[in-house]
Write a protein that holds these residues in place. Structure first.
Motif, PDB file in Angstrom:
ATOM      1  N   PRO A 162     -25.424  10.744   7.767  1.00  0.00           N
ATOM      2  CA  PRO A 162     -26.413  11.583   8.457  1.00  0.00           C
ATOM      3  C   PRO A 162     -25.777  12.721   9.243  1.00  0.00           C
ATOM      4  CG  PRO A 162     -26.990   9.265   8.679  1.00  0.00           C
ATOM      5  CD  PRO A 162     -25.633   9.311   8.030  1.00  0.00           C
ATOM      6  N   ALA A 163     -24.630  12.462   9.896  1.00  0.00           N
ATOM      7  CA  ALA A 163     -23.963  13.516  10.659  1.00  0.00           C
ATOM      8  C   ALA A 163     -23.527  14.654   9.748  1.00  0.00           C
ATOM      9  CB  ALA A 163     -22.762  12.942  11.409  1.00  0.00           C
ATOM     10  N   SER A 164     -22.991  14.317   8.579  1.00  0.00           N
ATOM     11  CA  SER A 164     -22.579  15.350   7.633  1.00  0.00           C
ATOM     12  C   SER A 164     -23.784  16.080   7.055  1.00  0.00           C
ATOM     13  CB  SER A 164     -21.751  14.731   6.504  1.00  0.00           C
ATOM     14  OG  SER A 164     -20.506  14.276   6.975  1.00  0.00           O
ATOM     15  N   GLU A 201     -15.253  22.184  18.487  1.00  0.00           N
ATOM     16  CA  GLU A 201     -15.350  22.860  17.191  1.00  0.00           C
ATOM     17  C   GLU A 201     -14.454  22.193  16.154  1.00  0.00           C
ATOM     18  OE1 GLU A 201     -14.875  27.327  15.225  1.00  0.00           O
ATOM     19  OE2 GLU A 201     -14.776  27.052  17.403  1.00  0.00           O
ATOM     20  N   ALA A 202     -13.277  21.712  16.593  1.00  0.00           N
ATOM     21  CA  ALA A 202     -12.372  21.049  15.643  1.00  0.00           C
ATOM     22  C   ALA A 202     -13.011  19.787  15.068  1.00  0.00           C
ATOM     23  CB  ALA A 202     -11.058  20.699  16.334  1.00  0.00           C
ATOM     24  N   THR A 203     -13.757  19.062  15.895  1.00  0.00           N
ATOM     25  CA  THR A 203     -14.441  17.854  15.427  1.00  0.00           C
ATOM     26  C   THR A 203     -15.497  18.209  14.387  1.00  0.00           C
ATOM     27  OG1 THR A 203     -14.081  16.745  17.536  1.00  0.00           O
ATOM     28  CG2 THR A 203     -15.846  15.877  16.135  1.00  0.00           C
ATOM     29  N   MET A 204     -16.277  19.264  14.669  1.00  0.00           N
ATOM     30  CA  MET A 204     -17.316  19.664  13.729  1.00  0.00           C
ATOM     31  C   MET A 204     -16.698  20.209  12.451  1.00  0.00           C
ATOM     32  SD  MET A 204     -20.450  19.616  13.025  1.00  0.00           S
ATOM     33  CE  MET A 204     -21.100  19.111  14.620  1.00  0.00           C
ATOM     34  N   THR A 205     -15.562  20.904  12.564  1.00  0.00           N
ATOM     35  CA  THR A 205     -14.874  21.402  11.369  1.00  0.00           C
ATOM     36  C   THR A 205     -14.488  20.247  10.454  1.00  0.00           C
ATOM     37  OG1 THR A 205     -14.011  23.331  12.540  1.00  0.00           O
ATOM     38  CG2 THR A 205     -12.854  22.663  10.528  1.00  0.00           C
ATOM     39  N   ARG A 206     -13.958  19.186  11.059  1.00  0.00           N
ATOM     40  CA  ARG A 206     -13.585  18.011  10.255  1.00  0.00           C
ATOM     41  C   ARG A 206     -14.817  17.358   9.635  1.00  0.00           C
ATOM     42  NH1 ARG A 206     -10.042  17.302  14.680  1.00  0.00           N
ATOM     43  NH2 ARG A 206     -11.461  15.801  15.646  1.00  0.00           N
ATOM     44  N   ARG A 207     -15.894  17.309  10.381  1.00  0.00           N
ATOM     45  CA  ARG A 207     -17.121  16.688   9.868  1.00  0.00           C
ATOM     46  C   ARG A 207     -17.653  17.468   8.666  1.00  0.00           C
ATOM     47  NH1 ARG A 207     -21.429  15.556  14.424  1.00  0.00           N
ATOM     48  NH2 ARG A 207     -19.692  14.235  15.103  1.00  0.00           N
ATOM     49  N   ILE A 208     -17.670  18.787   8.786  1.00  0.00           N
ATOM     50  CA  ILE A 208     -18.140  19.620   7.677  1.00  0.00           C
ATOM     51  C   ILE A 208     -17.188  19.512   6.494  1.00  0.00           C
ATOM     52  CG2 ILE A 208     -18.512  22.009   6.957  1.00  0.00           C
ATOM     53  CD1 ILE A 208     -19.602  22.533   9.797  1.00  0.00           C
ATOM     54  N   SER A 209     -15.901  19.505   6.785  1.00  0.00           N
ATOM     55  CA  SER A 209     -14.912  19.398   5.699  1.00  0.00           C
ATOM     56  C   SER A 209     -15.051  18.081   4.954  1.00  0.00           C
ATOM     57  CB  SER A 209     -13.496  19.542   6.256  1.00  0.00           C
ATOM     58  OG  SER A 209     -13.311  20.828   6.815  1.00  0.00           O
ATOM     59  N   ARG A 210     -15.277  16.992   5.701  1.00  0.00           N
ATOM     60  CA  ARG A 210     -15.464  15.683   5.045  1.00  0.00           C
ATOM     61  C   ARG A 210     -16.695  15.700   4.158  1.00  0.00           C
ATOM     62  NH1 ARG A 210     -13.746  13.463  10.105  1.00  0.00           N
ATOM     63  NH2 ARG A 210     -15.919  13.179  10.729  1.00  0.00           N
ATOM     64  N   GLY A 211     -17.770  16.357   4.637  1.00  0.00           N
ATOM     65  CA  GLY A 211     -18.977  16.435   3.820  1.00  0.00           C
ATOM     66  C   GLY A 211     -18.738  17.198   2.531  1.00  0.00           C
ATOM     67  N   LYS A 212     -18.045  18.325   2.625  1.00  0.00           N
ATOM     68  CA  LYS A 212     -17.753  19.100   1.423  1.00  0.00           C
ATOM     69  C   LYS A 212     -16.807  18.344   0.488  1.00  0.00           C
ATOM     70  CE  LYS A 212     -16.659  22.934   3.727  1.00  0.00           C
ATOM     71  NZ  LYS A 212     -16.342  24.359   4.000  1.00  0.00           N
ATOM     72  N   VAL A 258     -22.790  25.140  15.395  1.00  0.00           N
ATOM     73  CA  VAL A 258     -23.196  23.754  15.121  1.00  0.00           C
ATOM     74  C   VAL A 258     -22.516  22.814  16.109  1.00  0.00           C
ATOM     75  CG1 VAL A 258     -23.262  21.925  13.392  1.00  0.00           C
ATOM     76  CG2 VAL A 258     -23.524  24.302  12.676  1.00  0.00           C
ATOM     77  N   ALA A 259     -21.236  23.063  16.402  1.00  0.00           N
ATOM     78  CA  ALA A 259     -20.507  22.216  17.360  1.00  0.00           C
ATOM     79  C   ALA A 259     -21.143  22.293  18.734  1.00  0.00           C
ATOM     80  CB  ALA A 259     -19.043  22.647  17.418  1.00  0.00           C
ATOM     81  N   ARG A 260     -21.505  23.493  19.179  1.00  0.00           N
ATOM     82  CA  ARG A 260     -22.141  23.631  20.495  1.00  0.00           C
ATOM     83  C   ARG A 260     -23.486  22.924  20.534  1.00  0.00           C
ATOM     84  NH1 ARG A 260     -20.177  28.979  20.225  1.00  0.00           N
ATOM     85  NH2 ARG A 260     -22.223  29.755  19.576  1.00  0.00           N
TER      86      ARG A 260
END
Length: 417
Positions: free
Chosen positions: A121-123, A148-159, A140-142
């Motif tokens: 769901p987070a991704s 932002e680094a956490t959200m970058t990893r989350r988006i990267s994992r989703g992709k 999105v991170a805000r």
């Protein structure tokens, strides 16, 4: 007709451009990177040079060139380079603005892809806001109060998950369609809910998130105009968001619905929401979003808090309870019962939820219990429950409100019967 601000235009075009590239080339992650670079280029050049006559074609051209560069750098590029080399910017990508059916299809497929059940769901939320909403990773991170680094990893994992699972950029099969639409609606509902009652942080509202959720739901509504649950979700958002201007006081403090100045509610959103849900309910099977919208409509149409038709709200919650085992729905039903049949009846229902592990850390259960105990005159129990609810809340505005209710019960003398 006034020109659309460049920022709004870019956000509107993002899913169309990304959908076009993914449909042509696949490679969601690489295409998304290319589109982001095209958006950056547009943000830099358009204010200086002016918006192109066909901004969509401009973005596709720039993004496709960047995508070509990225694909050529891939170690396994041979066949893709051949495909890209044969591909020329065709006439259909420069088609008249009126011919946009494929754009709509691509945007809906993109939503399906971002909300695929293979993703967490987070991704799903992060990818939807990034790819379809056009928000930057930082935005999105805000929105969700993470670095932002956490959200970058989350988006990267989703992709990465999309790439590894071989998910295709294609409409779901007939058998998958209902579940996939439900996943899209659930993600949009979560985005709206986080904006309307943010789980953490200093303020109560995130109007950027509620506005984005409504915008994307309107988009889904245009793409699926006959789906009653899509209409129901849009109606729910509009009817709920209509109260936002009165939901906080001059210093950002929470104002409960019963004490809100209803003249500040947005009448145009209420009228649109009521019309949507009124048209959707007779059309087919009644789903949870339609029922929640109907409940919101009853609240919004009441001229005063005292005039609220709590009996109708109770009946609607009972239908909703029959559709799913949702503890928050059960909690809201208990409050509606209290308002229509007496606080003691509501407290009895809340007692049945005390052992539900899904509400173990949720501030809403002790807050509801505190409110009903206050109505019965059990001031000490109500005060303790308000304190418990405040301790469980991670939102500062909610904490202040709940503690203020507890303080008032400690300070005010009881009212003589």
């Amino acid at each position: 007709m006034p020109a659309i601000p460049a920022e709004d235009l870019l956000r509107e075009l993002t899913p169309q451009v990304l959908g076009a590239l993914v449909r042509r080339f696949g490679h969601f992650a690489t295409a998304e990177d290319a589109v982001q670079e095209a958006l950056i280029a547009a943000a830099e050049r358009w204010p200086r040079d002016g918006v192109p006559d066909d901004p969509r074609a401009w973005l596709i051209t720039v993004a496709s060139r960047r995508l070509t560069d990225l694909l050529r750098r891939d170690q396994a590029r041979a066949r893709r380079e051949e495909t890209v080399a044969r591909w020329m910017l065709p006439e259909q990508w420069l088609a008249p603005a009126a011919d946009r059916l494929q754009d709509a299809d691509d945007t809906l497929i993109l939503l399906f892809l971002c909300c695929h059940p293979a993703l967490t769901p987070a991704s799903q939320i992060a990818l939807t806001l990034r790819a379809v909403g056009g928000l930057s990773t930082a935005e999105v991170a805000r929105a969700f109060l993470v670095p932002e680094a956490t959200m970058t990893r989350r988006i990267s994992r989703g992709k990465q998950r999309i790439r590894d699972s071989g998910l295709r950029f294609a409409p779901p099969t007939a058998a998958e369609r209902a579940d996939r639409v439900a996943a899209v609606l659930h993600v949009l509902y979560l985005v709206f809910t986080e904006g309307y009652a943010r789980t953490a942080g200093p303020g109560l509202l995130r109007t950027d998130l509620t506005a984005e959720a409504i915008r994307l739901t309107r988009l889904v509504r245009r793409l699926l105009p006959e789906d009653p649950e899509v209409a129901g979700l849009l109606a729910l958002m509009l009817l709920t968001d209509a109260r936002a201007p009165a939901r906080t006081g001059p210093h950002g403090e929470l104002v409960p619905m019963a004490e809100q100045d209803r003249s500040r509610w947005r009448a145009d959103q209420i009228a649109e929401g009521v019309a949507l849900v009124s048209a959707a309910l007779p059309r087919g099977p009644v789903g949870p979003y339609q029922l929640q919208a109907a409940i919101a409509a009853v609240h919004d149409e009441a001229p005063t808090a005292a005039a609220t038709d709590w009996a109708q709200i109770t009946a609607l919650y009972e239908i909703l309870l029959g559709l799913s085992d949702n503890p928050v729905v059960a909690l809201n039903h208990a409050v509606a019962v209290a308002m229509s049949r007496g606080a003691s009846a509501g407290l009895a229902l809340l007692a049945e939820l005390a052992d539900d592990a899904r509400l173990a850390d949720d501030p809403r259960l002790p807050a509801a219990r505190a409110h009903l105990w206050e109505l019965t005159g059990a001031r000490v129990a109500a005060r303790e429950a308000y304190r418990m609810a405040a301790a469980r809340s991670t939102n500062l505005a909610q904490q202040r409100y709940l503690n203020a209710r507890a303080d008032r019960l400690a300070d005010d003398p009881p009212v003589a019967g």
